[in-house]
Design a protein around this motif. Structure first.
Motif, short mmCIF file in Angstrom:
data_model
loop_
_atom_site.label_atom_id
_atom_site.label_comp_id
_atom_site.label_asym_id
_atom_site.label_seq_id
_atom_site.Cartn_x
_atom_site.Cartn_y
_atom_site.Cartn_z
N GLU A 195 -13.25 3.86 45.15
CA GLU A 195 -13.96 3.97 44.49
C GLU A 195 -15.23 3.83 42.87
OE1 GLU A 195 -11.12 7.29 40.83
OE2 GLU A 195 -9.98 5.29 40.88
N THR A 196 -16.23 5.18 43.28
CA THR A 196 -17.47 4.66 42.56
C THR A 196 -18.05 5.57 41.55
OG1 THR A 196 -18.23 3.30 44.41
CG2 THR A 196 -20.11 3.92 43.12
N TYR A 197 -18.52 5.53 40.00
CA TYR A 197 -18.90 6.10 39.43
C TYR A 197 -20.40 6.08 39.19
CZ TYR A 197 -14.23 8.54 38.80
OH TYR A 197 -13.34 8.93 39.55
N SER A 198 -21.49 6.25 38.82
CA SER A 198 -22.75 6.39 38.97
C SER A 198 -22.36 5.99 37.02
CB SER A 198 -23.86 6.81 39.74
OG SER A 198 -23.31 8.45 39.43
N TYR A 199 -23.39 5.72 36.90
CA TYR A 199 -23.70 6.57 35.52
C TYR A 199 -23.54 6.93 34.84
CZ TYR A 199 -24.38 1.03 33.47
OH TYR A 199 -24.42 0.00 33.21
N THR A 200 -24.54 8.75 35.42
CA THR A 200 -23.85 9.76 35.28
C THR A 200 -22.60 10.63 35.61
OG1 THR A 200 -26.34 9.95 36.10
CG2 THR A 200 -25.35 12.07 36.28
N SER A 201 -22.50 10.01 36.68
CA SER A 201 -21.25 11.01 37.05
C SER A 201 -19.81 10.50 35.94
CB SER A 201 -20.95 10.30 38.77
OG SER A 201 -20.25 8.99 39.30
N THR A 202 -20.14 8.94 35.64
CA THR A 202 -19.27 8.22 34.58
C THR A 202 -19.48 9.13 33.41
OG1 THR A 202 -19.01 5.55 35.12
CG2 THR A 202 -18.63 6.29 33.26
#
Length: 623
Positions: free
Chosen positions: A80-87
């Protein structure tokens, strides 16, 4: 002309001699100056943020970073990877789903019962957007302890990870009786009274939440409740208010962490170190967090290489575990430049540097509820920090003489505490001021008052009692010596002896239990041991006691050794005597009483033989 040459010679000599004199007599002056400058910068930033209107909180810093680092990875956990925007967007979905839920209204206190996973961070951000304080529950606690921790923060909603379903079901009748809304992070749940929540989140809008939802929040409003074991009773909920959380932003940046760093976070998020330093600290720096669900010594360096980690967090046990792994040719093949944490022994520190390379180790001292902190910014092996005039001016502290036998501070004829001379061990106290407040514990004024010490250096003054014995050497480095009272530290966790004692004595087998910590060679802290008496007409049942402690206590709090006695020794005021027991430890050659050791393979407490004792002392058996 001769005079001119003389003057030039004197100037040149001075230029050469002054640095030599400073290096000889004030070897840390330049480092101190740089660090004090950094402290002043942090203070200026903090004051500037405090003056902003509308009020500026940690969440606002996260939103700033999201705008500046749109597509940069913020959380990486396994696949799982969350960018600042997707977070940001995923936390909006959680917040909108919760806001639409009939069992919740914005601002309600919510208890978070999860292990290390992205959902923990995402849910906390969601609740921050809704203006809700969050209780960070230890995912290892069960039954009585779980209910206690939930109740003392007056939460109305429990959000739990799907893998903790059984633990939730154990306390469900009590929660439903109180009208608590129980949400499980799963798409389907067939347990009556427990509602699936992931499906609602998936279907919710990712639209931003209006700032008005948190307009009621002030700097004194609780932000999170972090649980800490004290000297008595069950865990206490330390209140971390918005102001305290705002100051936590500076921890990583103060030691040189930047947005280009990749931080390996393998400490529990429900703890101060994992949450406030790893998570909140990374929000300030705009770094990427590599989130590990559980610490693994065998995978640690492979993970660091895989994700190009540059900063790691530790507690003392982590470093020891890493040094205990089989040596590899690529031990120094990594990009880690900085390790931040506490509790590392000097010998392990040296071994760590020798084996894994030139890594800056930044040992620090702090506590969840405390109002003083120290950082070993010099890197002096063995020290927990360095003290200097600026810190003492801004955050006054004192080390006082402490009578460990009477378990109280030494006071003079005027009733004031006596300051310990430099080089001698004493109790660390820090003055309670507007800049260094002590908020205390939720729903526990008695324990809050116990941490306050009055009439220290003058009549009417007020200090926070750290409960820690420290020593400051002639070079102003500070060293942790021990804890006072009935708390010991094992596996990086504080263990309250009375809590463990209470759990032991509700078993069917044991009548009394005197719990204490004993030292084991090669291990950090102290491991749990209990001197017990058996109920009349009942035999000591190792299997029954084992099952009992496994059910009620997390692994780090389970007594590893049991000493069966005919009677528990008490003082004239009926306080359990521990000093002699601690001294005798668990040596079967020295103790006539029956001794037992917890054996996970046998799922029982089995007799502790001299042979087993020798294996423990030689390091052949690790605890």
């Amino acid at each position: 002309m001769d005079m001119l040459l003389y003057v030039i010679s004197v100037i040149l000599a001075s230029i050469l001699i002054i640095p030599l004199v400073l290096r000889t007599f004030y070897p840390y002056l330049w480092i101190d100056v740089l660090y004090c400058g950094e402290l002043l910068r942090i203070l200026a930033t903090f004051i500037s943020r405090r003056r902003r209107r509308p009020l500026f909180f940690v969440l606002d810093r996260f939103l700033e970073q999201t705008a500046a680092r749109t597509h940069k990875p913020f959380i990486v956990c396994g696949d799982e990877t969350y960018s600042y925007t997707s977070t940001d967007k995923r936390s909006n979905k959680i917040a909108n789903a919760l806001q639409a839920h009939p069992g919740y209204k914005a601002g309600d206190t919510v208890a978070l019962f999860m292990g290390n996973q992205p959902a923990f961070m995402l849910t906390w951000l969601a609740l921050a957007k809704l203006g809700s304080p969050v209780a960070l529950l230890n995912h290892n606690i069960r039954t009585k302890c779980l209910l206690h921790c939930f109740n003392c923060c007056k939460a109305t909603v429990l959000i739990a990870a799907s893998e903790l379903k059984e633990a939730v079901e154990d306390v469900l009748p009590s929660l439903l009786e109180q009208g608590v809304t129980v949400l499980l992070m799963t798409k389907h749940c067939d347990t009556p009274g427990v509602q699936s929540f992931s499906d609602e989140v998936d279907e919710a809008s990712d639209a931003p939440l209006p700032r008005s939802l948190r307009s009621h929040i002030t700097f004194k409003s609780p932000a999170v409740y972090i649980y800490t074991s004290g000297t008595t009773g069950l865990p206490k909920a330390a209140v971390v208010n918005q102001n305290r959380l705002l100051t936590a932003l500076a921890v990583l940046s103060s030691i040189g962490v930047t947005s280009s760093d990749v931080i390996y976070l393998n400490l529990p998020l429900y703890h101060t170190a994992g949450f406030m330093i790893g998570f909140i600290g990374s929000i300030e720096t705009g770094s990427t967090i590599i989130l590990k669900r559980k610490f693994s010594a065998s995978q640690f360096w492979d993970d660091c290489r895989k994700y190009n980690v540059t900063v790691v967090q530790y507690i003392g046990e982590v470093m020891r575990y890493l040094c205990s792994t089989p040596k590899r040719e690529n031990d120094k093949d990594h990009k880690v430049r900085l390790a931040i944490g506490n509790g590392i022994r000097a010998d392990i520190w040296r071994e760590f540097l020798s084996r894994f390379g030139n890594i800056q180790v930044r040992e620090f001292y702090a506590s969840t509820e405390g109002n003083v902190a120290f950082v070993n910014y010099v890197g002096k092996i063995g020290a927990i920090g360095r003290v200097h005039f600026l810190q003492r001016m801004l955050f006054p502290y004192v080390v006082i003489k402490y009578d460990t036998e009477r378990d109280e501070p030494v006071r003079d004829a005027n009733g004031l505490c006596v300051e310990s001379p430099k080089g001698e061990t004493g109790l660390m106290l820090s003055k309670i001021t507007d800049l260094a407040p002590f908020v205390g514990y939720a729903q526990n004024e008695d324990q809050t008052e116990r941490k306050r010490l009055r009439n220290v250096l003058k009549k009417g003054d007020l200090y926070f009692n750290s409960g820690d014995l420290m020593r400051i050497d002639k070079d102003n480095f500070i060293y942790f010596q021990d804890r006072v009272g009935d708390t010991f530290r094992w596996k990086g966790e504080n263990v309250a002896t009375t809590e463990v004692s209470d759990i032991l004595t509700i078993s069917d087998c044991l009548k009394e239990a005197n719990v204490y910590g004993v030292q084991v060679p090669g291990h950090e802290g102290r491991i749990g041991m209990a001197a017990v008496t058996v109920r009349e007409g009942v035999q000591f049942d190792g299997s029954q006691i084992y099952n009992h402690v496994v059910r009620y206590l997390p692994s780090y709090a389970r007594p590893r050794f049991i000493r069966k006695q005919n009677a528990v020794e008490v003082t004239g005021t009926f306080k359990q005597m521990k000093a002699k027991l601690v001294e005798e430890s668990f040596n079967p050659r020295r103790i006539q009483d029956c001794l037992y050791i917890l054996d996970d393979n046998e799922k029982s407490y089995i007799p502790l033989t001299a042979q087993v004792y020798d294996c423990i002392m030689s390091g052949n058996i690790k605890l």
